[in-house]
Motif scaffolding. Structure first.
Motif, short mmCIF file in Angstrom:
data_model
loop_
_atom_site.label_atom_id
_atom_site.label_comp_id
_atom_site.label_asym_id
_atom_site.label_seq_id
_atom_site.Cartn_x
_atom_site.Cartn_y
_atom_site.Cartn_z
N ILE A 1 0.88 -1.17 0.00
CA ILE A 1 0.00 0.00 0.00
C ILE A 1 0.91 1.22 0.00
O ILE A 1 1.61 1.48 0.98
N ARG B 1 -3.61 6.70 1.86
CA ARG B 1 -3.44 5.42 2.54
C ARG B 1 -4.39 5.29 3.73
O ARG B 1 -4.96 4.23 3.98
N TYR C 1 -7.19 2.27 4.55
CA TYR C 1 -7.20 1.38 5.72
C TYR C 1 -8.55 1.35 6.42
O TYR C 1 -8.81 0.45 7.23
N ASP D 1 3.37 -1.16 4.12
CA ASP D 1 2.92 0.22 4.00
C ASP D 1 4.13 1.10 3.64
O ASP D 1 5.09 1.20 4.41
N ILE E 1 -2.79 4.05 10.58
CA ILE E 1 -2.09 2.93 9.95
C ILE E 1 -2.06 1.79 10.96
O ILE E 1 -1.34 1.86 11.96
N ARG F 1 5.49 -1.15 8.40
CA ARG F 1 5.59 0.25 8.00
C ARG F 1 7.02 0.55 7.56
O ARG F 1 7.96 0.44 8.34
N ILE G 1 -4.56 0.65 -4.06
CA ILE G 1 -4.71 2.09 -3.91
C ILE G 1 -6.19 2.42 -3.84
O ILE G 1 -7.02 1.80 -4.51
#
Length: 369
Positions: free
Chosen positions: A205, A212, A216, A236, A245, A256, A277
Motif C-alpha cells: 500500500i 493510505r 485502511y 505500508d 495505519i 511500515r 490504492i
C-alpha cells in the motif's frame, strides 16, 4: 549535442518530493536519450538541497529565487536572454504554482512567455471542486479562468484522462486537440519482470498518507484482497504514520516502511505480488501509484473511493475490486495462473500505452509538429 532544446517548467524538483517535477525530469531524460531533444528545467519552488547537475546531464536546470510569480518572471527573463529554445513545456496543476489555489498571476507570466515561444501545456490537474465550506469552492472560479487562459495561449496540450479532456475543452482554444497521455511510473520501469511465483507473498500500500489512511478504513476489502491473492503481509510505503495505519488487518501484519527512495521502492515493488490504492475510477490514468504498480509487474488493485461512471470496455492498467471478487474460487483464493494472467494484461497495457517512452514519443511529435 541535441539538435533541439526546450524549456520545461516544473513546480518542484528532486530531491524535494514533487510528482510533477519527477514526471518532468524523467520525461526530459527520455526526450534527450531517444529523441535528441535537450531540456532546460526552470523550477518554481527551489528546494533546500539542489540536485547535482551531473545527474540530469545533458539537461540543465535553474531555479526562481522565491516561489512567487514576480520572482519566477525575473528568472524566466534571465533564462530566455541567456539561451535559445525551440519551445516551452509547462507542467501545470491548479495548486502547483500557488499553495492557496489561486494560480492566475502565474498564468499571466505564461501568457507573456507564449508571446516569445510556442507554449505547450501538460495539464496534470485542471480545477478543484468542493462544497461551500471547502476552500476549493471559493477558488474554483480563478482556477477555471486560469485553465481558460492557458487553453487560449497554448500550442500543443496534453492531459491524462478523459474527464480532464472534457473539462479543458469547454474553453475555446487556438491550439490543437488535447492529447491523452496516461501518467507513467515515477519510480522506474524494470527491464525484466519476475513471475508472481518467484515473489514474496506480500501486498503493498503506497502513496500519500491521506490516501493510505482512507484505504485502511476499508478493512473488509483489504482482507478480501489479501485472501484472494494469498498475501501473508501488507507493506505500508510512504511518508507519515499514525494510529490510522494499523498493525494488523484481520490478522495480516502491516509492516511500515516510511519514506523510501525511488530505488528502494522499485526494489520493493519488484518482489511483491500486488499493490492496492484507494482512488477514483474515472481519473485513474493520472495516478503515478497505479502506473508504478503496473510498470513493476505488480497486480494493481484499485478500491473506488466513490462510484463514478466509467466506460466498462475502456482498457486500463489496473483491476477493480468487483473483477477480483468474481475470479475467486470457492475457497476464496484466485488461482496463481489467473493472477499471472491479470498481471500480464495490466503490465502489457502499461508497456504499450503508458510507459515513459510512449509519453516521450507523443510529446516529441507534438513539439516538432
Amino acid at each position: 549535442m541535441s539538435d533541439t532544446t526546450i524549456l520545461q517548467i516544473a513546480s518542484g524538483f528532486k530531491p524535494s518530493t514533487d510528482g510533477v517535477g519527477d514526471f518532468a525530469r524523467l520525461l526530459g531524460e527520455a526526450l534527450a536519450k531517444n529523441h535528441g531533444i535537450r531540456t532546460h528545467f526552470l523550477v518554481y519552488r527551489k528546494p533546500q538541497q539542489l540536485i547535482d547537475p551531473a545527474e540530469i546531464a545533458p539537461n540543465t536546470i535553474s531555479y526562481a529565487d522565491g516561489a512567487s510569480p514576480q520572482q519566477f518572471r525575473s528568472e524566466l527573463q534571465a533564462v530566455l536572454e541567456r539561451d535559445k529554445f525551440s519551445s516551452a513545456l509547462l507542467h501545470y496543476g491548479s495548486y502547483a504554482y500557488s499553495s492557496d489555489g489561486k494560480p492566475y498571476a502565474f498564468c499571466e507570466v505564461m501568457e507573456e512567455l507564449a508571446r516569445r515561444l510556442a507554449l505547450h501545456v501538460f495539464f496534470h490537474e485542471v480545477y478543484a471542486e468542493g462544497p461551500p465550506w471547502k476552500r476549493a469552492f471559493w477558488t474554483r472560479g480563478e482556477q477555471m479562468r486560469s485553465v481558460g487562459l492557458l487553453q487560449k495561449i497554448r500550442k500543443a496540450g496534453f492531459t491524462s484522462n478523459q474527464r480532464f479532456v472534457t473539462q479543458i475543452e469547454q474553453f475555446s482554444s487556438n491550439g490543437s486537440e488535447i492529447l491523452r497521455i496516461p501518467i507513467f511510473s515515477n519510480v522506474g520501469e524494470p527491464s525484466e519482470i519476475s513471475a508472481l511465483s518467484a515473489r514474496k507473498r506480500q501486498m503493498v500500500i503506497f502513496g500519500q498518507l491521506p490516501t493510505r489512511s482512507r484505504l485502511y478504513q476499508k478493512k473488509e476489502v483489504l482482507e478480501m484482497v489479501c485472501r484472494s491473492i494469498g498475501a501473508d503481509k501488507i507493506v505500508d510505503a510512504g511518508s507519515g504514520s499514525g494510529p490510522e495505519i494499523p498493525d494488523f488487518v484481520a490478522g495480516t501484519p502491516v509492516e511500515r516502511m516510511g519514506w523510501m527512495s525511488e530505488a528502494q521502492l522499485s526494489q520493493l515493488l519488484a518482489e511483491s505480488l500486488a499493490g492496492v490504492i484507494g482512488y477514483w475510477p474515472d481519473v485513474w490514468a493520472k495516478s503515478g501509484v497505479i502506473a508504478s504498480y503496473a510498470a513493476h509487474g505488480v497486480l494493481p488493485v484499485m478500491v473506488a473511493l466513490e462510484p463514478r461512471p466509467v466506460p466498462k470496455d475502456e482498457p486500463r492498467s489496473y483491476v477493480d475490486v468487483p473483477e477480483l471478487e468474481s475470479l475467486r474460487s470457492p475457497d476464496g483464493r484466485i488461482p496463481e495462473e489467473v493472477l499471472q494472467q491479470l498481471v500480464d494484461r495490466t503490465h502489457g497495457f502499461y508497456v504499450a500505452h503508458q510507459s515513459i517512452e510512449r509519453c516521450a514519443e507523443t510529446v516529441a511529435s507534438a513539439i516538432r509538429a
